[in-house]
Design a protein around this motif. Structure first.
Motif, mmCIF file in Angstrom:
data_model
loop_
_atom_site.group_PDB
_atom_site.id
_atom_site.type_symbol
_atom_site.label_atom_id
_atom_site.label_comp_id
_atom_site.label_asym_id
_atom_site.label_seq_id
_atom_site.Cartn_x
_atom_site.Cartn_y
_atom_site.Cartn_z
ATOM 1 N N ARG A 136 38.725 46.380 46.504
ATOM 2 C CA ARG A 136 38.112 45.528 45.481
ATOM 3 C C ARG A 136 38.612 45.908 44.084
ATOM 4 N NH1 ARG A 136 33.335 45.623 48.756
ATOM 5 N NH2 ARG A 136 32.593 47.489 47.646
ATOM 6 N N ILE A 137 38.782 47.211 43.839
ATOM 7 C CA ILE A 137 39.328 47.630 42.549
ATOM 8 C C ILE A 137 40.764 47.132 42.403
ATOM 9 C CG2 ILE A 137 39.865 49.597 41.066
ATOM 10 C CD1 ILE A 137 37.730 51.190 42.576
ATOM 11 N N MET A 138 41.547 47.279 43.454
ATOM 12 C CA MET A 138 42.961 46.898 43.396
ATOM 13 C C MET A 138 43.142 45.401 43.179
ATOM 14 S SD MET A 138 45.974 47.729 46.163
ATOM 15 C CE MET A 138 46.031 49.449 45.693
ATOM 16 N N GLN A 139 42.238 44.594 43.706
ATOM 17 C CA GLN A 139 42.393 43.143 43.623
ATOM 18 C C GLN A 139 42.419 42.639 42.190
ATOM 19 O OE1 GLN A 139 39.159 41.907 46.154
ATOM 20 N NE2 GLN A 139 40.495 41.579 47.918
ATOM 21 N N THR A 140 41.800 43.379 41.264
ATOM 22 C CA THR A 140 41.804 42.910 39.881
ATOM 23 C C THR A 140 43.195 42.923 39.279
ATOM 24 O OG1 THR A 140 41.360 45.119 38.971
ATOM 25 C CG2 THR A 140 39.456 43.779 39.577
ATOM 26 N N ALA A 141 44.111 43.717 39.832
ATOM 27 C CA ALA A 141 45.490 43.748 39.347
ATOM 28 C C ALA A 141 46.304 42.564 39.874
ATOM 29 C CB ALA A 141 46.165 45.054 39.742
ATOM 30 N N ALA A 263 42.214 48.974 36.013
ATOM 31 C CA ALA A 263 41.455 48.123 36.928
ATOM 32 C C ALA A 263 40.046 48.659 37.171
ATOM 33 C CB ALA A 263 42.190 48.004 38.263
ATOM 34 N N THR A 264 39.082 47.747 37.197
ATOM 35 C CA THR A 264 37.710 48.083 37.555
ATOM 36 C C THR A 264 37.160 46.991 38.472
ATOM 37 O OG1 THR A 264 36.815 46.921 35.608
ATOM 38 C CG2 THR A 264 37.244 49.290 35.376
ATOM 39 N N SER A 265 36.246 47.374 39.323
ATOM 40 C CA SER A 265 35.591 46.393 40.183
ATOM 41 C C SER A 265 34.526 45.659 39.382
ATOM 42 C CB SER A 265 34.942 47.092 41.386
ATOM 43 O OG SER A 265 33.830 47.858 40.944
ATOM 44 N N GLU A 266 33.843 44.701 40.028
ATOM 45 C CA GLU A 266 32.778 43.959 39.352
ATOM 46 C C GLU A 266 31.626 44.890 38.940
ATOM 47 O OE1 GLU A 266 31.641 40.913 42.020
ATOM 48 O OE2 GLU A 266 33.466 39.723 41.764
ATOM 49 N N ASP A 267 31.516 46.022 39.620
ATOM 50 C CA ASP A 267 30.453 46.979 39.311
ATOM 51 C C ASP A 267 30.896 48.053 38.329
ATOM 52 O OD1 ASP A 267 28.742 45.694 41.114
ATOM 53 O OD2 ASP A 267 29.583 46.825 42.795
ATOM 54 N N GLY A 268 32.137 47.919 37.815
ATOM 55 C CA GLY A 268 32.631 48.882 36.853
ATOM 56 C C GLY A 268 33.296 50.116 37.443
ATOM 57 N N ASP A 269 33.475 50.150 38.765
ATOM 58 C CA ASP A 269 34.145 51.283 39.399
ATOM 59 C C ASP A 269 35.653 51.197 39.157
ATOM 60 O OD1 ASP A 269 31.757 52.296 40.639
ATOM 61 O OD2 ASP A 269 31.908 50.612 42.038
#
Length: 271
Positions: A136-141, A263-269
């Motif tokens: 999920r974090i990687m997908q933001t890239a 990159a961060t997930s929707e939860d800020g991770d």
């Protein structure tokens, strides 16, 4: 191990490391060391003593899979690098393995013996909820804006790279396209301009990948696994030294590595 293809008739190499039932994340690291050895009913061949089909796989994997499929059908078992491997060819079975809704298959167990040290803590070496957390974090890239940025970097490099191909005496396509791909990766993935630094990064990456199929998986110089681990350590030092600066630069970097650093997930991770 999973090899994807867009053509449904292609054989898919799937992991033979099967878990029992719906194993939760906490139990994933305590799975049996070799659950995939219960493959007796599956058609196939053991290959040569000890090494199995390893030499044939390293020499020409596509030829090996094609020959075995013609003898045993689309799904069969072989022996690679001291481990049993289940090759799954039916599209419905491939889908079941890759989606793995019931957590019956471990990617970590399937890949660890080949790349566990070379690509430690990589996405392919994580299972279940831990895998999804990092994915999920990687997908933001890979959002649309970032993808457009990668293309804007790629196209001029591709144009410049292929423009010189006709002028080379004894031109060979495969080495040329491989070098162009590595140069693109250095710039688009890492944000490193072509030159000495990019060459060292490219070489280190190639050594690490080639070491994944090394027959001798011990760091004995000057063999492939030793070169691969040396390359991994160089890459790890390089990336570690770069992370803080890439994050401090805000949105200045449009390369993939800079995007992953931020990159961060929707939860800020983040990583």
């Amino acid at each position: 191990m999973t090899q994807l293809s867009s053509r449904p008739n292609d054989l898919q190499l799937a992991t033979a490391a099967c878990c029992r039932g719906g194993t939760p994340l906490a139990d994933a690291v305590r799975l049996p060391a070799a659950p995939s050895r219960e493959l007796g009913p599956v058609p196939g061949e053991p290959g040569r003593p000890v090494i199995g089909h390893t030499l044939a796989f390293v020499r020409d994997a596509k030829d090996l899979v094609g020959r075995m499929a013609s003898r045993h059908g689309a799904s069969f078992r072989i022996q690679l690098f001291g481990h049993p491997v289940l090759v799954v060819g039916e599209p419905d079975l491939v889908r079941e393995v890759l989606l793995d809704r019931d957590k019956n298959f471990s990617s970590r167990m399937g890949w660890h013996h080949a790349i566990g040290e070379l690509f430690a803590r990589g996405l392919m070496l994580r299972d279940f909820d831990e895998h999804r957390f990092h994915r999920r974090i990687m997908q933001t890239a890979f959002r649309a804006e970032a993808m457009r940025g990668y293309l804007e970097r790629m196209n001029p490099l591709i144009e410049r790279g292929i423009s010189s191909w006709d002028d080379r005496p004894g031109f060979r396509f495969y080495p040329a396209i491989k070098q162009l791909t590595l140069d693109l990766a250095a710039d688009v993935f890492l944000g490193v301009p072509l030159g000495t630094a990019a060459d060292r990064l490219n070489r280190s990456f190639v050594d690490a990948v080639q070491a994944s199929i090394a027959l001798l998986k011990h760091e004995v110089p000057p063999f492939a696994y030793w070169r691969g681990m040396r390359g991994r350590r160089f890459l790890e030092r390089y990336f570690s030294e770069q992370v803080h600066g890439r994050r401090a630069n805000g949105n200045d970097g449009s390369d993939l590595f800079s995007e992953l650093c931020r990159a961060t997930s929707e939860d800020g991770d983040r990583f």
